[in-house]
Design an enzyme around this catalytic site. Structure first.
Site, PDB file in Angstrom:
ATOM      1  N   GLU A  50     -28.735 -36.404  17.564  1.00 15.59           N
ATOM      2  CA  GLU A  50     -27.845 -35.229  17.635  1.00 15.59           C
ATOM      3  C   GLU A  50     -26.407 -35.593  17.969  1.00 15.59           C
ATOM      4  O   GLU A  50     -25.480 -34.906  17.530  1.00 15.59           O
ATOM      5  CB  GLU A  50     -28.387 -34.241  18.669  1.00 15.59           C
ATOM      6  CG  GLU A  50     -29.669 -33.535  18.254  1.00 15.59           C
ATOM      7  CD  GLU A  50     -30.932 -34.263  18.680  1.00 15.59           C
ATOM      8  OE1 GLU A  50     -32.036 -33.702  18.486  1.00 15.59           O
ATOM      9  OE2 GLU A  50     -30.830 -35.400  19.201  1.00 15.59           O
ATOM     10  N   PHE A 112     -40.500 -24.641  27.983  1.00 12.59           N
ATOM     11  CA  PHE A 112     -40.450 -25.948  27.320  1.00 12.59           C
ATOM     12  C   PHE A 112     -39.154 -26.091  26.540  1.00 12.59           C
ATOM     13  O   PHE A 112     -38.780 -25.228  25.758  1.00 12.59           O
ATOM     14  CB  PHE A 112     -41.660 -26.083  26.384  1.00 12.59           C
ATOM     15  CG  PHE A 112     -41.674 -27.363  25.596  1.00 12.59           C
ATOM     16  CD1 PHE A 112     -41.818 -28.590  26.228  1.00 12.59           C
ATOM     17  CD2 PHE A 112     -41.512 -27.344  24.220  1.00 12.59           C
ATOM     18  CE1 PHE A 112     -41.824 -29.771  25.505  1.00 12.59           C
ATOM     19  CE2 PHE A 112     -41.520 -28.518  23.482  1.00 12.59           C
ATOM     20  CZ  PHE A 112     -41.669 -29.739  24.128  1.00 12.59           C
ATOM     21  N   GLN A 113     -38.472 -27.186  26.762  1.00 11.61           N
ATOM     22  CA  GLN A 113     -37.194 -27.516  26.107  1.00 11.61           C
ATOM     23  C   GLN A 113     -36.139 -26.425  26.331  1.00 11.61           C
ATOM     24  O   GLN A 113     -35.344 -26.113  25.436  1.00 11.61           O
ATOM     25  CB  GLN A 113     -37.391 -27.780  24.616  1.00 11.61           C
ATOM     26  CG  GLN A 113     -38.156 -29.076  24.348  1.00 11.61           C
ATOM     27  CD  GLN A 113     -38.102 -29.533  22.906  1.00 11.61           C
ATOM     28  OE1 GLN A 113     -37.950 -28.733  21.992  1.00 11.61           O
ATOM     29  NE2 GLN A 113     -38.237 -30.836  22.706  1.00 11.61           N
ATOM     30  N   LYS A 162     -34.722 -18.177  19.900  1.00 11.19           N
ATOM     31  CA  LYS A 162     -35.651 -18.174  18.768  1.00 11.19           C
ATOM     32  C   LYS A 162     -36.017 -16.757  18.312  1.00 11.19           C
ATOM     33  O   LYS A 162     -36.131 -16.507  17.105  1.00 11.19           O
ATOM     34  CB  LYS A 162     -36.919 -18.944  19.157  1.00 11.19           C
ATOM     35  CG  LYS A 162     -37.876 -19.195  18.019  1.00 11.19           C
ATOM     36  CD  LYS A 162     -39.008 -20.124  18.438  1.00 11.19           C
ATOM     37  CE  LYS A 162     -40.043 -20.303  17.322  1.00 11.19           C
ATOM     38  NZ  LYS A 162     -39.477 -20.947  16.128  1.00 11.19           N
ATOM     39  N   MET A 477     -12.530 -54.998  25.492  1.00 16.02           N
ATOM     40  CA  MET A 477     -11.452 -54.435  26.301  1.00 16.02           C
ATOM     41  C   MET A 477     -11.765 -54.545  27.796  1.00 16.02           C
ATOM     42  O   MET A 477     -10.885 -54.840  28.612  1.00 16.02           O
ATOM     43  CB  MET A 477     -11.193 -52.973  25.928  1.00 16.02           C
ATOM     44  CG  MET A 477      -9.972 -52.382  26.605  1.00 16.02           C
ATOM     45  SD  MET A 477      -8.427 -53.252  26.213  1.00 16.02           S
ATOM     46  CE  MET A 477      -7.997 -52.473  24.657  1.00 16.02           C
TER      47      MET A 477
END
Length: 563
Positions: A50, A112-113, A162, A477
């Site tokens: 993602e 959940f999630q 949802k 760096m």
């Protein structure tokens, strides 16, 4: 006719002329993906992480000037976007990030999630929304795109539960949006514009400093007209590269910590500085108390909170850079037409040319492969006609110093946040927007490993992105700072344990090349650039090469360390 929330979302995106959607499916967005299969005019790019989706949408936005869009699921899908959102926020890049959420009755129940992605991203979005009623979905999308692309641009997040995706409602997409509390100022104050030109008429040592606002406002043409009519030298921030041609005699190069000697000396000795769409961040100013101590500063920015935030300003001009530059040109041509600007600034330009000639950006040539030479060779082969993305670190600074950007929107780089792993997915986004352009990610061996999984995205979508790895087997760096300021204590910066990048490319179905001989560099790069496939070119460069000039932290711009 009533549509589901999922269809309303996709129809709304089409109303906003969205043609590419970067995403990764999951349970909380399954209804949207189910509907997406019926919308063939929306090209979906399946990424492999993602974070890659947001960076790709960001690269698409920077390269095109449009709003980039990505779609992810709830929970870890949403939290994986945060670094990309913060990257876009720091650099004022217009994005709309769509996240799935658990059904509204479960919000707050640790389902959940479930995460509060609206709360998490509040500090790093321009605005964000949780849509709890399908009747508000279309208007919310319209508002989100308006906020993302207007004023000081930035990322906006829309969290869609949802059950809202399943709810049915009549589809009506608003033609206009009104927000009482959000009305950016576009038209600059005419008196302030005139006062700015007056300061130029009184100046002997003027300088123009350009930032990313010139690019985002599409005002490079106006900038060029003003600069050439006034014969004023120009410098820029990292985000401003490409706003003015890098091969123009009036261009001084980048300003700041790794800026050119001429640019840093010019800003330290100027008597008037016009800053256009820049925010005077710490990498540009160095020690604030000594920055541009002799100069009266004119600051043009659409964001009023950016003006006087870091430096004192004589003439603040709040407004769109394009309109402000048009105003400056009009005043200069009508009220100051008889001024011989070239003569007035002649001695100053002579002095600046002397600084540029006596202290150019340079490196010591040896038999080994020098990373600066690699960037110069890339420019020679492309003639500046390519879209260049970078990762973050030495590779980024050498690109800024040695690649002459001639056009806006040809450099994609993480400036404000300094996000390693940004460059490759950003290049994928740009290649999706411009399939026939040469797109090159100039990378380090550390940064490229952060999102190398997106090679599968490039291969599966037949995107011929080129990755040139300046491989010094170090986090370069950080190692440079350890060398200069930490007694060469190279703690945890050695990257000699690394994959075989040639085999890695081949494992994904891309092409891999390795360069260890300076005599083979140009030929190998040319072969890779002409290939129709994604490529990695692993260039084994000098291990302990440093980026110079360098202004140490806390020092003034005149306290440069030189080669």
């Amino acid at each position: 006719m009533e549509y589901s929330g999922a269809r309303i979302l996709l129809e709304s995106l089409k109303k906003e002329n969205v043609d590419v959607l970067f995403g990764y499916p999951g349970g909380a967005v399954l209804d949207i993906y189910h509907e997406l299969s019926n919308h063939h005019d929306l090209k979906h790019v399946l990424v492999r992480h993602e974070q890659g989706a947001v960076h790709a949408a960001d690269g698409y936005a920077r390269a095109t000037g449009k709003v980039g869009v990505c779609l992810v699921t709830s929970g870890p899908g949403a939290t994986n976007t945060v670094t990309g959102i913060a990257t876009a926020y720091a650099d004022s890049i217009p994005l709309v990030v769509l996240t799935g959420q658990v059904p509204t009755p479960l919000i707050g129940n640790d389902a959940f999630q479930e995460v509060d992605i609206v709360g998490i991203t509040r500090p790093c979005t321009k605005h964000n929304y949780l849509v709890q009623d399908v009747s508000q979905l279309a208007a919310t999308i319209k508002e989100a795109f308006h906020v993302a692309r207007s004023g000081r641009q930035g990322p906006v997040l829309i969290d869609i539960p949802k059950d809202v995706q399943n709810q049915m409602h009549a589809f009506h997409y608003p033609e206009r949006i009104k927000m009482r509390s959000y009305n950016p100022t576009y038209k600059p104050n005419n008196n302030q514009v005139r006062r700015a030109v007056e300061l130029f008429s009184e100046a002997k040592r003027p300088l123009i400093f350009v930032g990313g606002g010139v690019i985002s406002s599409n005002s490079a043409e106006e900038l060029g007209m003003f600069v050439r009519s006034m014969q004023v030298p120009v410098t820029g921030s990292l985000m401003g590269l490409g706003a003015f041609p890098g091969d123009d005699p009036l261009w001084l190069g980048m300003l700041g910590m790794h800026g050119t000697y001429a640019a840093n000396k010019a800003v330290s000795n100027a008597d008037v500085i016009l800053a256009v769409g820049a925010r005077f961040d710490d990498r540009v100013t160095g020690k604030l108390s000594s920055f541009a101590a002799a100069a009266k500063i004119i600051h043009i920015d659409i964001d009023p909170t950016s003006i006087r935030k870091n430096v004192e300003v004589e003439v603040p001009i709040v407004g769109d850079c394009k309109l402000a530059l048009q105003g400056l040109i009009k005043v200069q041509e009508t009220e100051f037409a008889d001024v011989d600007w070239a003569t007035q600034y002649g001695e100053w330009n002579k002095q600046i040319r002397e600084w540029a000639v006596t202290h150019p950006v340079r490196y010591l040539t040896e038999d080994s492969l020098k990373p600066q030479h690699v960037v110069e060779t890339i420019f020679e082969l492309t003639k500046g006609d390519a879209i260049i993305s970078t990762e973050v670190g030495q590779n980024q600074m050498w690109t800024a110093q040695f690649y002459k950007f001639r056009q806006p929107r040809t450099l994609l780089t993480s400036g404000g946040l300094g996000t390693m792993g940004y460059g490759f997915p950003a290049a994928i986004g740009a290649q999706m927007a411009f399939p026939d352009k040469l797109v090159i990610d100039i990378a380090g061996d550390g940064s490229i490993q952060m999102n190398s999984q997106e090679l599968m995205t490039a291969v599966s979508h037949k995107l011929p992105v080129k990755i040139v790895v300046l491989n010094n087997c170090f986090l370069g760096m950080v190692r440079q700072w350890q060398e200069l300021f930490y007694d060469r204590n190279y703690c945890s910066t050695c990257m000699d344990a690394q994959p075989d990048f040639v085999k890695l490319a081949e494992a994904y179905g891309a092409e891999g090349y390795r360069v260890t001989d300076p005599a083979k560099l140009k030929e190998t790069l040319k072969t890779a650039f002409e290939s129709p496939l994604p490529c990695i070119v692993d260039v084994r460069v000098e291990a302990e090469e440093n980026v110079y000039p360098m202004v140490p932290a806390g020092a003034s711009l005149e306290e440069m360390l030189l080669v």
